[in-house]
Design a protein around this motif. Structure first.
Motif, short mmCIF file in Angstrom:
data_model
loop_
_atom_site.label_atom_id
_atom_site.label_comp_id
_atom_site.label_asym_id
_atom_site.label_seq_id
_atom_site.Cartn_x
_atom_site.Cartn_y
_atom_site.Cartn_z
N PRO A 8 0.85 -1.20 0.00
CA PRO A 8 0.00 0.00 0.00
C PRO A 8 0.89 1.25 0.00
N TRP A 9 0.82 2.02 -1.04
CA TRP A 9 1.69 3.20 -1.19
C TRP A 9 1.03 4.42 -0.58
N PRO A 10 1.73 5.17 0.26
CA PRO A 10 1.18 6.42 0.79
C PRO A 10 1.18 7.50 -0.29
N ARG A 11 0.50 8.59 -0.05
CA ARG A 11 0.43 9.68 -1.02
C ARG A 11 1.79 10.32 -1.24
N LEU A 12 2.54 10.57 -0.17
CA LEU A 12 3.88 11.15 -0.28
C LEU A 12 4.91 10.08 0.01
N LEU A 13 5.88 9.97 -0.88
CA LEU A 13 6.90 8.92 -0.77
C LEU A 13 8.27 9.52 -0.54
N SER A 14 9.07 8.85 0.27
CA SER A 14 10.46 9.26 0.42
C SER A 14 11.17 9.05 -0.92
N GLU A 15 12.36 9.60 -1.04
CA GLU A 15 13.10 9.45 -2.29
C GLU A 15 13.32 7.97 -2.63
N GLY A 16 13.71 7.19 -1.64
CA GLY A 16 13.94 5.76 -1.87
C GLY A 16 12.68 5.03 -2.29
N ASP A 17 11.57 5.33 -1.60
CA ASP A 17 10.30 4.68 -1.95
C ASP A 17 9.82 5.13 -3.33
N ALA A 18 10.00 6.41 -3.64
CA ALA A 18 9.59 6.90 -4.96
C ALA A 18 10.40 6.21 -6.06
N ALA A 19 11.69 6.04 -5.83
CA ALA A 19 12.53 5.34 -6.80
C ALA A 19 12.09 3.88 -6.93
N ASP A 20 11.78 3.25 -5.82
CA ASP A 20 11.28 1.87 -5.85
C ASP A 20 9.95 1.79 -6.60
N TYR A 21 9.07 2.75 -6.35
CA TYR A 21 7.76 2.78 -7.00
C TYR A 21 7.90 2.82 -8.52
N LEU A 22 8.90 3.59 -9.00
CA LEU A 22 9.14 3.69 -10.44
C LEU A 22 10.09 2.63 -10.96
#
Length: 88
Positions: A8-22
């Motif tokens: 479950p992804w939160p609305r705001l992601l840390s840099e690491g999570d955002a990179a993982d998401y993409l």
């Protein structure tokens, strides 16, 4: 595979999570020019901005409201860079 089923992804992601998401590296993420938000000392990325970036990769249609918001964001980034470089 559905990303939502994995985590479950939160609305705001840390840099690491955002990179993982993409599914890219943090250095590549920083080079995309996406607008990051600061909350205290944390740098966070809005998941909607990440999704819009991916949508533009395939030239998928973007809703008019999102397109307008993207244009405004682009303009804000342009003037912020000019100001940071000492130009008015």
């Amino acid at each position: 595979m559905n990303r939502d089923a994995v985590r479950p992804w939160p609305r705001l992601l840390s840099e690491g999570d955002a990179a993982d998401y993409l599914s890219i590296g943090s250095t590549t993420l920083r080079g995309l020019g996406l607008k990051a938000r600061r909350v205290g000392r944390r740098v966070l990325y809005d998941i909607r901005d990440l999704d819009r970036w991916v949508d533009r990769m395939d030239e998928q249609p973007i809703a008019a409201a999102d397109h307008l918001r993207e244009s405004i964001d682009e303009e804000e980034r342009f003037f912020a860079r000019r100001q940071a470089n000492g130009r008015n």
